[in-house]
Structures are given as structure tokens and as C-alpha cells.
Design a protein around this motif. Sequence first.
Motif, PDB file in Angstrom:
ATOM      1  N   ASN A   1      27.747  40.863  37.825  1.00 28.73           N
ATOM      2  CA  ASN A   1      27.242  40.776  39.104  1.00 28.73           C
ATOM      3  C   ASN A   1      26.551  39.361  39.144  1.00 28.73           C
ATOM      4  O   ASN A   1      26.013  38.955  40.191  1.00 28.73           O
ATOM      5  N   ARG A   2      26.303  38.578  37.958  1.00 26.95           N
ATOM      6  CA  ARG A   2      25.758  37.423  37.941  1.00 26.95           C
ATOM      7  C   ARG A   2      26.706  36.168  37.955  1.00 26.95           C
ATOM      8  O   ARG A   2      26.581  34.977  38.158  1.00 26.95           O
ATOM      9  N   SER A   3      28.059  36.607  37.982  1.00 23.75           N
ATOM     10  CA  SER A   3      29.023  35.564  38.018  1.00 23.75           C
ATOM     11  C   SER A   3      29.358  35.180  39.651  1.00 23.75           C
ATOM     12  O   SER A   3      28.756  35.803  40.566  1.00 23.75           O
ATOM     13  N   SER A   4      30.049  34.077  39.740  1.00 24.69           N
ATOM     14  CA  SER A   4      30.386  33.779  41.257  1.00 24.69           C
ATOM     15  C   SER A   4      31.656  34.484  41.740  1.00 24.69           C
ATOM     16  O   SER A   4      31.945  34.026  42.934  1.00 24.69           O
ATOM     17  N   VAL A   5      32.283  35.321  41.073  1.00 22.52           N
ATOM     18  CA  VAL A   5      33.459  36.062  41.591  1.00 22.52           C
ATOM     19  C   VAL A   5      33.198  37.249  42.462  1.00 22.52           C
ATOM     20  O   VAL A   5      31.943  37.655  42.476  1.00 22.52           O
ATOM     21  N   ASN A   6      34.191  37.789  43.385  1.00 17.36           N
ATOM     22  CA  ASN A   6      33.882  38.940  43.942  1.00 17.36           C
ATOM     23  C   ASN A   6      33.943  40.221  42.948  1.00 17.36           C
ATOM     24  O   ASN A   6      34.943  40.282  42.475  1.00 17.36           O
ATOM     25  N   SER A   7      32.910  40.512  42.758  1.00 16.14           N
ATOM     26  CA  SER A   7      32.715  41.798  41.792  1.00 16.14           C
ATOM     27  C   SER A   7      33.483  43.089  42.150  1.00 16.14           C
ATOM     28  O   SER A   7      34.077  43.686  41.415  1.00 16.14           O
ATOM     29  N   ASP A   8      33.459  43.109  43.508  1.00 20.53           N
ATOM     30  CA  ASP A   8      34.436  44.174  44.335  1.00 20.53           C
ATOM     31  C   ASP A   8      35.564  44.136  43.782  1.00 20.53           C
ATOM     32  O   ASP A   8      36.381  45.010  43.351  1.00 20.53           O
ATOM     33  N   ASP A   9      36.394  42.940  43.850  1.00 16.26           N
ATOM     34  CA  ASP A   9      37.761  42.705  43.716  1.00 16.26           C
ATOM     35  C   ASP A   9      37.956  42.943  42.065  1.00 16.26           C
ATOM     36  O   ASP A   9      39.071  43.425  41.694  1.00 16.26           O
ATOM     37  N   ALA A  10      37.014  42.369  41.312  1.00 16.00           N
ATOM     38  CA  ALA A  10      37.189  42.492  39.911  1.00 16.00           C
ATOM     39  C   ALA A  10      37.205  44.044  39.457  1.00 16.00           C
ATOM     40  O   ALA A  10      38.133  44.362  38.579  1.00 16.00           O
ATOM     41  N   GLY A  11      36.506  44.693  40.082  1.00 18.77           N
ATOM     42  CA  GLY A  11      36.417  46.185  39.548  1.00 18.77           C
ATOM     43  C   GLY A  11      37.634  46.794  40.133  1.00 18.77           C
ATOM     44  O   GLY A  11      38.367  47.778  39.189  1.00 18.77           O
ATOM     45  N   VAL A  12      38.295  46.492  41.298  1.00 21.77           N
ATOM     46  CA  VAL A  12      39.733  47.215  41.649  1.00 21.77           C
ATOM     47  C   VAL A  12      40.598  46.622  40.791  1.00 21.77           C
ATOM     48  O   VAL A  12      41.384  47.229  40.381  1.00 21.77           O
ATOM     49  N   MET A  13      40.835  45.352  40.513  1.00 18.37           N
ATOM     50  CA  MET A  13      41.703  44.783  39.439  1.00 18.37           C
ATOM     51  C   MET A  13      41.617  45.393  37.997  1.00 18.37           C
ATOM     52  O   MET A  13      42.667  45.821  37.649  1.00 18.37           O
ATOM     53  N   TYR A  14      40.357  45.794  37.693  1.00 13.17           N
ATOM     54  CA  TYR A  14      40.067  46.364  36.401  1.00 13.17           C
ATOM     55  C   TYR A  14      40.717  47.737  36.305  1.00 13.17           C
ATOM     56  O   TYR A  14      41.624  47.990  35.269  1.00 13.17           O
ATOM     57  N   THR A  15      40.570  48.501  37.355  1.00 13.07           N
ATOM     58  CA  THR A  15      41.389  49.696  37.541  1.00 13.07           C
ATOM     59  C   THR A  15      43.021  49.610  37.792  1.00 13.07           C
ATOM     60  O   THR A  15      43.454  50.441  37.163  1.00 13.07           O
ATOM     61  N   ILE A  16      43.438  48.595  38.355  1.00  9.93           N
ATOM     62  CA  ILE A  16      44.761  48.408  38.498  1.00  9.93           C
ATOM     63  C   ILE A  16      45.369  48.088  36.713  1.00  9.93           C
ATOM     64  O   ILE A  16      46.470  48.822  36.566  1.00  9.93           O
ATOM     65  N   ILE A  17      44.366  47.314  36.162  1.00  9.72           N
ATOM     66  CA  ILE A  17      45.097  47.017  34.768  1.00  9.72           C
ATOM     67  C   ILE A  17      45.021  48.514  33.933  1.00  9.72           C
ATOM     68  O   ILE A  17      45.992  48.832  33.297  1.00  9.72           O
ATOM     69  N   LEU A  18      43.892  49.092  34.199  1.00  9.24           N
ATOM     70  CA  LEU A  18      43.706  50.576  33.344  1.00  9.24           C
ATOM     71  C   LEU A  18      45.216  51.387  33.783  1.00  9.24           C
ATOM     72  O   LEU A  18      45.524  52.123  32.949  1.00  9.24           O
ATOM     73  N   ASP A  19      45.377  51.446  35.172  1.00 11.35           N
ATOM     74  CA  ASP A  19      46.106  52.409  35.521  1.00 11.35           C
ATOM     75  C   ASP A  19      47.496  51.920  35.086  1.00 11.35           C
ATOM     76  O   ASP A  19      48.448  52.820  34.636  1.00 11.35           O
ATOM     77  N   SER A  20      48.096  50.721  34.894  1.00 10.71           N
ATOM     78  CA  SER A  20      49.117  50.081  34.267  1.00 10.71           C
ATOM     79  C   SER A  20      49.208  50.623  32.644  1.00 10.71           C
ATOM     80  O   SER A  20      50.198  50.875  32.442  1.00 10.71           O
ATOM     81  N   VAL A  21      48.051  50.463  32.209  1.00 11.14           N
ATOM     82  CA  VAL A  21      48.298  50.704  30.903  1.00 11.14           C
ATOM     83  C   VAL A  21      48.580  52.362  30.623  1.00 11.14           C
ATOM     84  O   VAL A  21      49.317  52.810  29.804  1.00 11.14           O
ATOM     85  N   PHE A  22      47.691  53.140  31.308  1.00 11.04           N
ATOM     86  CA  PHE A  22      47.863  54.491  31.322  1.00 11.04           C
ATOM     87  C   PHE A  22      49.503  55.135  31.641  1.00 11.04           C
ATOM     88  O   PHE A  22      49.956  55.655  31.069  1.00 11.04           O
ATOM     89  N   VAL A  23      50.072  54.429  32.918  1.00  7.51           N
ATOM     90  CA  VAL A  23      51.106  54.811  33.251  1.00  7.51           C
ATOM     91  C   VAL A  23      52.294  54.330  31.892  1.00  7.51           C
ATOM     92  O   VAL A  23      53.012  55.224  31.729  1.00  7.51           O
ATOM     93  N   GLU A  24      52.088  53.235  31.295  1.00  7.04           N
ATOM     94  CA  GLU A  24      53.063  52.999  30.270  1.00  7.04           C
ATOM     95  C   GLU A  24      52.786  53.724  29.252  1.00  7.04           C
ATOM     96  O   GLU A  24      53.673  54.168  28.486  1.00  7.04           O
TER      97      GLU A  24
END
Length: 176
Positions: free
Chosen positions: A124-147
Motif C-alpha cells: 500500500n505504500r508503494s507507487s504501484v497499483n496494489s489491486d493489479d499486484a494482488g490479482v497478479m499474485y494470485t495468478i502466480i499462485l494458481d500457476s504454481v498450484f496447477v503445476e
Amino acid sequence: MKESIKQAAASLFAEYGYAGTSLAQISENVGIKKPSIYAHYKSKDYLFKCIFQDAFNAEMKRVGETNDLYGLLQSCLFLYDKDPLFRFFLTSSFFPPDFLREHILKQYNSYLGALEAKVKALLNRSSVNSDDAGVMYTIILDSVFVELCYGTRERSEKRLNVAWRIFEQSFMKGRE
């Protein structure tokens, strides 16, 4: 005895699924007679529900307690191999029995929502879009889970390492 039954059942359900696991297999694994299970659980369905709730609660606790996003992802690789309750959570989320499909998917979506909220809170203190970061994080998690479910640990590690490097470059730059 109740915990021994749950541990054995979690391991068998994770390995063979709901349909492929019988109460006879569970009782044999625990070293008790099948009717003894009914002293603790009224049915196979109820036992499965109890284990899923335990697994869900354990994962929500892990999410709530972490401040290390990469460590949380990396721990999934270890837990899949070593923790039957985690493996049960993952496999039952991807392959739920029909009678629990709606409930499990609702819980899994709640889990993903908690992960997104955790990422957002940590960034929340960084300059990035934290909503996008949250979604991307779960995409990474899903990728790992599927594999983990369909592939190998090595491929899971490779996906995690590449995806995390890009995630860090994209979302973790301005983090304090």
C-alpha cells in the motif's frame, strides 16, 4: 483418535480424491475397524467437510500471519510434498466432490480474496497499483498450484522463480 482419522483421511483424499477413498481404507490406515470412524464422524461426507474446513482455516491463518509474499508462495512447494492437509486443500479445491463443489469454490475464492488483500496491504505504500499486484499474485499462485497438481515440482519451481522475478520488477520496486 479423531485427529488420527482426519490425518489419514486427508492424505488419502488428497491422493485418491473423494470417490477413490473409502472409509475402509481410512480405518485400515489408522489401524481401527471401520465402525470406529462413526464414533467420531457421522459419514464420509461429514469427515470430508471437517477436513476441508480445517485445511481452509490453516491456509487462511498462513495468509493472515505472513509478511513475506515470496516465502508464502515458496512454502507451497514444500507443503505440497510434506503436508497432507495442504495437499488436501489444493486437490479438493481443484477437484471438489459434486456435493461440495459450490461450498468449496466459495471458500477457495475467499482464500484468493484474502491473498489479494494481503498483497494490497503489504504494497500500500508503494507507487504501484496494489489491486493489479494482488490479482497478479494470485495468478502466480494458481500457476504454481496447477503445476503441482498436473506437472512436477521442478516445473512449479521454474514457474515460481520466473513469475516472481517479473512480479518483483513490476510491483515491488518502490516498496519500503
